[in-house]
Scaffold this motif. Structure first.
Motif, PDB file in Angstrom:
ATOM      1  N   LEU A 118     -17.972   5.365  -1.770  1.00  0.00           N
ATOM      2  CA  LEU A 118     -17.251   5.902  -0.606  1.00  0.00           C
ATOM      3  C   LEU A 118     -17.268   7.424  -0.616  1.00  0.00           C
ATOM      4  CD1 LEU A 118     -16.350   2.935  -0.420  1.00  0.00           C
ATOM      5  CD2 LEU A 118     -14.176   3.778   0.418  1.00  0.00           C
ATOM      6  N   LEU A 119     -17.234   7.974  -1.812  1.00  0.00           N
ATOM      7  CA  LEU A 119     -17.263   9.430  -1.931  1.00  0.00           C
ATOM      8  C   LEU A 119     -18.571   9.974  -1.369  1.00  0.00           C
ATOM      9  CD1 LEU A 119     -15.547  11.724  -3.031  1.00  0.00           C
ATOM     10  CD2 LEU A 119     -16.751  11.516  -5.196  1.00  0.00           C
ATOM     11  N   GLY A 152     -11.694   5.502   9.314  1.00  0.00           N
ATOM     12  CA  GLY A 152     -13.045   5.095   8.958  1.00  0.00           C
ATOM     13  C   GLY A 152     -13.422   5.488   7.543  1.00  0.00           C
ATOM     14  N   GLN A 153     -12.518   6.185   6.852  1.00  0.00           N
ATOM     15  CA  GLN A 153     -12.843   6.674   5.506  1.00  0.00           C
ATOM     16  C   GLN A 153     -12.893   5.559   4.472  1.00  0.00           C
ATOM     17  OE1 GLN A 153     -10.346   7.757   7.453  1.00  0.00           O
ATOM     18  NE2 GLN A 153     -10.254   9.974   7.494  1.00  0.00           N
ATOM     19  N   GLY A 154     -12.139   4.487   4.691  1.00  0.00           N
ATOM     20  CA  GLY A 154     -12.039   3.429   3.683  1.00  0.00           C
ATOM     21  C   GLY A 154     -10.760   3.539   2.873  1.00  0.00           C
ATOM     22  N   HIS A 155      -9.693   4.014   3.493  1.00  0.00           N
ATOM     23  CA  HIS A 155      -8.425   4.173   2.779  1.00  0.00           C
ATOM     24  C   HIS A 155      -7.927   2.860   2.179  1.00  0.00           C
ATOM     25  CE1 HIS A 155      -7.042   8.039   5.098  1.00  0.00           C
ATOM     26  NE2 HIS A 155      -8.072   8.243   4.318  1.00  0.00           N
ATOM     27  N   THR A 156      -8.086   1.774   2.903  1.00  0.00           N
ATOM     28  CA  THR A 156      -7.565   0.499   2.423  1.00  0.00           C
ATOM     29  C   THR A 156      -8.226   0.131   1.099  1.00  0.00           C
ATOM     30  OG1 THR A 156      -7.062  -0.237   4.647  1.00  0.00           O
ATOM     31  CG2 THR A 156      -7.375  -1.944   2.993  1.00  0.00           C
ATOM     32  N   GLN A 213     -14.790  -7.339  14.822  1.00  0.00           N
ATOM     33  CA  GLN A 213     -13.488  -8.003  14.730  1.00  0.00           C
ATOM     34  C   GLN A 213     -12.338  -7.009  14.574  1.00  0.00           C
ATOM     35  OE1 GLN A 213     -13.410 -11.443  15.012  1.00  0.00           O
ATOM     36  NE2 GLN A 213     -15.577 -11.123  15.427  1.00  0.00           N
ATOM     37  N   GLY A 214     -12.658  -5.722  14.626  1.00  0.00           N
ATOM     38  CA  GLY A 214     -11.596  -4.724  14.505  1.00  0.00           C
ATOM     39  C   GLY A 214     -10.701  -4.753  15.733  1.00  0.00           C
ATOM     40  N   CYS A 215      -9.571  -4.071  15.637  1.00  0.00           N
ATOM     41  CA  CYS A 215      -8.697  -3.997  16.813  1.00  0.00           C
ATOM     42  C   CYS A 215      -8.373  -2.538  17.089  1.00  0.00           C
ATOM     43  CB  CYS A 215      -7.424  -4.812  16.596  1.00  0.00           C
ATOM     44  SG  CYS A 215      -6.432  -4.861  18.098  1.00  0.00           S
ATOM     45  N   TYR A 216      -9.049  -2.009  18.075  1.00  0.00           N
ATOM     46  CA  TYR A 216      -8.828  -0.635  18.506  1.00  0.00           C
ATOM     47  C   TYR A 216      -7.824  -0.649  19.663  1.00  0.00           C
ATOM     48  CZ  TYR A 216     -12.973   0.180  15.684  1.00  0.00           C
ATOM     49  OH  TYR A 216     -13.840   0.245  14.649  1.00  0.00           O
ATOM     50  N   THR A 217      -7.320   0.519  20.010  1.00  0.00           N
ATOM     51  CA  THR A 217      -6.289   0.576  21.051  1.00  0.00           C
ATOM     52  C   THR A 217      -6.754  -0.094  22.342  1.00  0.00           C
ATOM     53  OG1 THR A 217      -5.469   2.628  20.080  1.00  0.00           O
ATOM     54  CG2 THR A 217      -4.767   2.144  22.334  1.00  0.00           C
ATOM     55  N   ASP A 218      -8.003   0.151  22.725  1.00  0.00           N
ATOM     56  CA  ASP A 218      -8.490  -0.390  23.994  1.00  0.00           C
ATOM     57  C   ASP A 218      -8.637  -1.920  23.961  1.00  0.00           C
ATOM     58  OD1 ASP A 218      -9.577   0.360  26.700  1.00  0.00           O
ATOM     59  OD2 ASP A 218     -11.271  -0.794  25.931  1.00  0.00           O
ATOM     60  N   ASP A 219      -8.595  -2.493  22.754  1.00  0.00           N
ATOM     61  CA  ASP A 219      -8.672  -3.959  22.668  1.00  0.00           C
ATOM     62  C   ASP A 219      -7.366  -4.623  23.081  1.00  0.00           C
ATOM     63  OD1 ASP A 219     -11.331  -4.053  21.783  1.00  0.00           O
ATOM     64  OD2 ASP A 219     -10.716  -3.601  19.732  1.00  0.00           O
ATOM     65  N   LEU A 220      -6.308  -3.836  23.193  1.00  0.00           N
ATOM     66  CA  LEU A 220      -5.019  -4.403  23.593  1.00  0.00           C
ATOM     67  C   LEU A 220      -4.953  -4.435  25.119  1.00  0.00           C
ATOM     68  CD1 LEU A 220      -2.916  -2.257  21.119  1.00  0.00           C
ATOM     69  CD2 LEU A 220      -3.570  -4.648  20.808  1.00  0.00           C
ATOM     70  N   ARG A 221      -5.093  -5.606  25.679  1.00  0.00           N
ATOM     71  CA  ARG A 221      -5.157  -5.720  27.147  1.00  0.00           C
ATOM     72  C   ARG A 221      -4.284  -6.863  27.629  1.00  0.00           C
ATOM     73  NH1 ARG A 221     -10.381  -4.071  29.661  1.00  0.00           N
ATOM     74  NH2 ARG A 221     -11.219  -2.491  28.303  1.00  0.00           N
ATOM     75  N   GLU A 275     -13.174  -2.935   4.500  1.00  0.00           N
ATOM     76  CA  GLU A 275     -13.029  -2.865   5.954  1.00  0.00           C
ATOM     77  C   GLU A 275     -14.296  -3.334   6.673  1.00  0.00           C
ATOM     78  OE1 GLU A 275     -12.524  -0.447   3.767  1.00  0.00           O
ATOM     79  OE2 GLU A 275     -10.691   0.666   4.215  1.00  0.00           O
ATOM     80  N   ASP A 276     -15.443  -3.217   5.998  1.00  0.00           N
ATOM     81  CA  ASP A 276     -16.705  -3.359   6.725  1.00  0.00           C
ATOM     82  C   ASP A 276     -16.948  -4.713   7.380  1.00  0.00           C
ATOM     83  OD1 ASP A 276     -17.348  -0.764   6.449  1.00  0.00           O
ATOM     84  OD2 ASP A 276     -18.745  -1.037   4.788  1.00  0.00           O
TER      85      ASP A 276
END
Ligand SMILES: Cc1cc2nc3c(=O)[nH]c(=O)nc-3n(C[C@H](O)[C@H](O)[C@H](O)COP(=O)(O)OP(=O)(O)OC[C@H]3O[C@@H](n4cnc5c(N)ncnc54)[C@H](O)[C@@H]3O)c2cc1C
Lengths: 759, 265
Positions: free
Chosen positions: A647-648, A493-497, A22-30, A14-15
């Motif tokens: 990650l742990l 933000g945990q790194g699930h992917t 380059q992430g897409c957070y909710t507020d990036d949707l405009r 993810e980093d």
């Protein structure tokens, strides 16, 4: 074996995206044309709304709509649900605190939403909101949880006397009282669990789109669970069922706070449906302080009973747990964990909790940063430290005498949990060695020669993770060249992917590069919740079972392609093979020929896991100023097994820093009379920072969990459980030596420590 | 934030002209205090006149026993200036301890003292070093410039151009930071000018102030013990969530002693 299998350190995939913005957070949707929303909030902690005049606001430039609680009522919106039933000890159900989307006739905390303005721009909406005239009749308010439960306190809810929304007993009161009656020693403590604000980097946000063709709404929102939000908001509040789809993109932190619905999410969808256009809202930092659900807020009276030999007999506590003005989604359940965690890693005979849940004119409290486990462990570990001092037994020795032993596993604790694994004595021994426990007196002397006071604090911790509700799902889809994994969880933000790709790569024997993870869409990811440190345990197990189902589903097709009987086919390293020959075909070829392979597994094992560990903090106090610095910090954890060691450790560090934040800095303070939040910004609410913490000495003492196939236990909240008692025990080590003081409340600020030393 | 007009001034005269015409216009320096207040809707200027384009306001000069710093010089520039570090290392250190990196990269000395936040650092540096504040109209001594809570001797429309600091024999600033905001709970600036000594305290009271008793004691003997026994009354000091008045009073003595120690190296 693929090169990035389970147990390897793989850098977070993810980093690069997130660190380069380059992430897409909710507020990036405009999107063009979306209405911008501003929520007008109550400036009073408690008031009757006599009337709301919105005419001037309606007429203001750029305004599209102004909505109030009256409109919500007219549209028959439901209340925000609290999904936890609680029975009082007298058999009656807990009190109810119906929470509307917009306040109707009364406001109950500063920040309670009163009106929604949608306009062409955010500033137009905010300007118009200033023109709304709300006729408030202020009422007396109460903020302190203990004061609120006393007769004569201002009443937050008319039907709930003394503001006590639930009053229950957990565990055996009789057995506990009997153990106390024959105890040789009883130690007592009175303490608070300081109220905390989550303060994620990304504030809460909601953006609703409406599709007239299907009459469906899509809510984009920063969350921990699209499935649960879909159900609660779609079914219960808006009563539109599947006409609501919920999506979460990147999420910039949550730690529990974004698991539950907040009023603005249904409010924005509702406005969007009324207006048949997109509407967006993002909380600003000041709003976050006044509206994001908060954590903790307990007043505790607790006791520990020991026999002559220093053996623990029983532990009991009376906890006044602040709920805030409304019962949030999980709120009444959270302090119940104090009971299940109080026995910690020790062989108690009995444990009893008298839990009194109290409403106050403050922001609602809910599952946050350990959610009940830090609260329970803190009580017991503080009591043990006091007992050690009063009995003159070293704190490590007193704990050693009382550990649940390896030979006793599986062990049913006094609170009824069954620990499957854990080598507590071995783990503590390792931590003592790592911390150079025996070298402490020399380090203390060295500090004193520099005019500083040194203290050491030890704590054990255990927490309860995994478990049944809600179920988590993982779907796996394979086509001719790629695998797609669809978990029900949402990465915060945990790194699930990264970890999911590692896991599925091993399960299917396919390169990580060929695996995609797709999360955060209630249409595609039907069940799941990020929370309770359960991703590795529950989602990980579901992914393993779904992977096996996919492999099984391809058997017939593989048999056809390899011209063999299905019984003669085996699956290994991404290939179907005819046993004993070199005839093989790949998973992708089989999936391609079969027109795709897919499986959905819904995991609902019910099996709990018990991550545990030991934190040892060493602090130095400047007696002239009360400044506490953390000089050494040792952590040994048993997480069963590491899926990705790097990650742990990130999880351990993050949790520990937040635990240190609670111990030393953070406190949501309300004015006692007005119930105004006094720490409503970063000018007054102190967060832990990088230069407040030392480099942690971390290591592991894993004993595999036996109740899930991966052997994992969960790690996300561990640090937040261990750090508060370790830090406070270390500070009290100094205060006791100098002043005979046995407790200092969190946060142990510089002034508090200075006053204690000069008392 | 409410709507406002924005103008970038080319010269000091331009800026003064705009301010002269519009009584609700304000000077914009780094915006670290002003823009934050506007975002919270606590300030509502009709127009902002940005001083960022006026080069003469960004110079640092050392001559004639004084360090002169242009009003628009950022905290980071002062902290990094070789000349300031050489002449008055305590002043460079003070600037380097303000806020965080982002704030230091845009916040300015002129903005800081014009704002006169009771917990700001520069007011202690100015008063401790007997600074002279020059404006487009006059020169003002630091002894009369700071008037208490967010108030200064500046008149409406008056623009700070430079701040000149006397170079002391030795000096030190010790700051006890608020753990939330990182402003000063108490900050003590001690400067030894040979015969005379100045001790200035920020954060503790409604505005920056000097402690005559400590100055006298240190003038007689510039040593930590000279101030160790001097206590400041708690009355009149700030008492809030972060520190009660008696704790602040106690810290003044502790920090003064430490400042003298630090000045002696
Ligand atoms: C997160 C944060 C942390 C901070 N921490 C600290 C700290 O630890 N210590 C500290 O001292 N400060 C701190 N500050 C404040 C910081 O130092 C600001 O730089 C300072 O207060 C204002 O300077 P500015 O250049 O940003 O001025 P602005 O915000 O632009 O202006 C402030 C005021 O001064 C006026 N003004 C500006 N320049 C002039 C001039 N030349 N003549 C006349 N009037 C003028 C403006 O009109 C306005 O009223 C912090 C700020 C933030 C945001």
């Amino acid at each position: 074996m693929t090169k990035f299998a389970i147990g390897q350190t793989v850098h977070r995939l993810e980093d690069p995206t997130l660190l380069q913005g380059q992430g897409c957070y909710t507020d990036d949707l405009r999107p063009q044309g979306a209405g911008h929303a501003f929520v007008l909030r109550s400036p009073h902690a408690h008031a009757i709304i006599r009337g709301i005049d919105t005419r001037a606001a309606q007429a203001a430039p750029g305004v599209i709509a102004v909505l109030t609680g009256k409109d919500a009522k007219a549209d028959d919106l439901g209340y925000l649900p609290c999904i936890v039933p609680v029975k009082n000890h007298d058999g009656t159900p807990r009190g109810d605190t119906p929470r509307p989307v917009l306040a109707f006739d009364r406001v109950r905390h500063v920040g309670d939403p009163v009106a929604l303005v949608v306009a062409a721009t955010y500033h137009a909406a905010r300007d118009a909101a200033e023109l709304i005239d709300v006729d408030y009749e202020p009422l007396p308010a109460v903020a302190d949880v203990f004061a609120a439960a006393q007769p004569g306190a201002p009443q937050v809810w008319p039907g709930i006397s003394n503001n006590i929304v639930a009053d229950l007993h957990m565990g055996s009161k009789d057995a506990t009282d009997a153990a106390f009656a024959r105890a040789a020693h009883v130690v007592k403590i009175e303490l608070i669990q300081n109220r905390l604000v989550a303060n994620p980097m990304e504030p809460r946000a909601a953006f609703a789109e409406y599709d007239p063709a299907t009459d469906r709404s899509t809510l984009h929102t920063s969350s921990q669970s699209v499935a649960m939000l879909r159900a609660h908001i779609g079914d219960i509040v808006l009563k539109i069922g599947d006409k609501l789809r919920v999506r979460s993109g990147n999420v910039g932190g949550a730690f529990g706070m974004k698991a539950m619905q907040h009023p603005e999410q249904p409010m924005i969808v509702w406005a969007s449906r009324r207006l048949k256009r997109a509407v967006r809202w993002t909380s600003d930092r000041s709003e976050g302080f006044l509206t994001d659900v908060q954590g903790r807020d307990h007043k505790v009276f607790a006791e520990l009973a020991l026999d002559r030999g220093g053996r623990f007999l029983a532990v009991r506590a009376t906890v006044y747990a602040g709920m805030g003005a409304y019962l949030s989604q999980f709120a009444p359940m959270i302090p119940q964990s104090v009971h299940s965690m109080m026995p910690s890693v020790y062989a108690f005979e009995a444990a009893h909790l008298h839990l009194i849940e109290v409403t106050t004119n403050t922001v609602p409290v809910d599952a946050y940063r350990g959610a009940g486990r830090p609260e329970g462990i803190y009580v017991t570990e503080r009591l043990i430290d006091i007992a050690a001092r009063q009995l003159g037994i070293a704190p490590d020795e007193l704990r050693r005498r009382n550990f649940i032993k390896l030979s006793q596993l599986p062990y049913k604790t006094a609170a009824g949990l069954v620990y499957d694994s854990g080598d507590f004595e071995g783990l503590q021994a390792k931590a003592l060695k790592e911390a150079d426990w025996d070298g402490f007196p020399a380090r203390r002397a060295a500090s004193e020669s520099r005019g500083k006071l040194r203290g050491i604090g030890l704590t054990m911790y255990v927490e309860r993770c995994g478990g049944a509700a809600p179920p988590d799902s993982v779907a796996i889809k394979v086509n001719r060249d790629r695998v797609t994994v669809l978990p029900g969880t949402v990465d915060n933000g945990q790194g699930h992917t990264t970890v999911l790709k590692q896991m599925v790569s091993e399960y299917l024997g396919v390169d990580m590069e060929k695996i995609d993870v797709s999360q955060g869409d209630s249409d595609a990811n039907p069940f799941g919740l990020t929370g309770g440190s359960r991703f590795a345990v529950v989602t990980g197990t579901a992914a393993s079972i779904a992977s096996n189902e996919v492999i099984d589903k391809g058997m017939e097709q593989a048999a056809k392609m390899l011209e063999a009987a299905a019984a003669d086919i085996e699956y290994r390293d991404g290939d179907y093979k005819v046993k004993g020959t070199d005839r093989r075909t790949t998973l992708f070829d089989v999936a391609g020929a079969a027109g795709g392979l897919e499986a959905l597994h819904i995991k609902n094992t019910g099996a709990l896991t018990f991550p545990n560990g030991c934190h040892i903090a060493e602090v130095e106090i400047d007696p002239q100023t009360g400044v506490t610095t953390i000089e050494r910090y040792t952590i040994v954890d048993d997480f069963g097994r590491a899926l990705n060691p790097m990650l742990l450790l990130g999880q351990v560090h993050g949790g520990t820093v937040q635990g240190i934040g609670q111990a030393l800095f953070e406190h949501a303070v309300y004015d006692n009379d007005s119930a105004q939040l006094l720490t409503g910004s970063f000018m007054d609410y102190a967060m832990p920072r990088a230069d407040d913490v030392p480099s942690f000495n971390t290591s592991f003492h894993h004993t595999p969990c036996v109740t899930n196939p991966l052997g994992v236990k969960g790690a996300g909240e561990a640090g937040s459980v261990g750090a508060p008692p370790a830090i406070i025990n270390a500070i009290v080590d100094v205060l006791y030596a100098k002043k005979g003081i046995t407790h200092i409340d969190m946060p142990a600020t510089r002034e508090k420590v200075w006053r204690a030393l000069n008392s | 934030m409410y709507a406002f007009k924005y103008q970038r001034a080319r010269t000091l005269a331009d800026a003064a002209a705009v301010l002269g015409k519009d009584g609700d216009a304000k000077v914009l320096a780094g915006g670290q205090s002003l823009v934050a207040a506007m975002k919270l809707r606590l300030a509502q200027p009709s127009a902002l006149v940005d001083l960022g384009g006026i080069g003469e306001l960004q110079q640092i000069k050392v001559e004639g026993g004084a360090v002169t710093i242009g009003a628009m010089t950022t905290h980071a520039a002062v902290a990094a200036s070789a000349e300031v570090k050489k002449a008055i290392p305590a002043l460079a250190a003070l600037a380097g301890g303000i806020g965080d990196r982002q704030v230091r990269n845009v916040g300015t000395i002129g903005g800081s003292i014009a704002n006169n936040d009771p917990a700001a650092d520069y007011p202690a540096g100015c008063l401790g070093l007997g600074a002279t504040i020059a404006t487009n109209k006059r020169k003002i001594s630091s002894d009369t410039f700071f008037k208490g809570l967010y108030e200064t001797a500046l008149e409406t429309g008056e623009i700070i151009t430079t701040v000149s600091f006397q170079v002391p024999r030795r000096a030190a600033y010790i700051k006890f930071k608020n753990q939330a905001s990182r402003f000063a709970i108490v900050g003590v600036f001690v400067a030894d000018f040979g015969p005379s000594v100045r001790v200035a305290v920020t954060g503790a009271g409604p505005g920056v102030f000097r402690i005559a008793e400590m100055e006298k004691a240190l003038a007689a003997k510039f040593a930590p013990d000279a101030v160790a026994g001097i206590s400041v009354p708690a009355e009149g000091l700030n008492s809030d969530l972060h520190a009660q008045a008696d704790y602040r009073a106690h810290l003044i003595t502790v920090l003064s002693r430490r400042a003298v120690e630090a000045a002696l190296g």
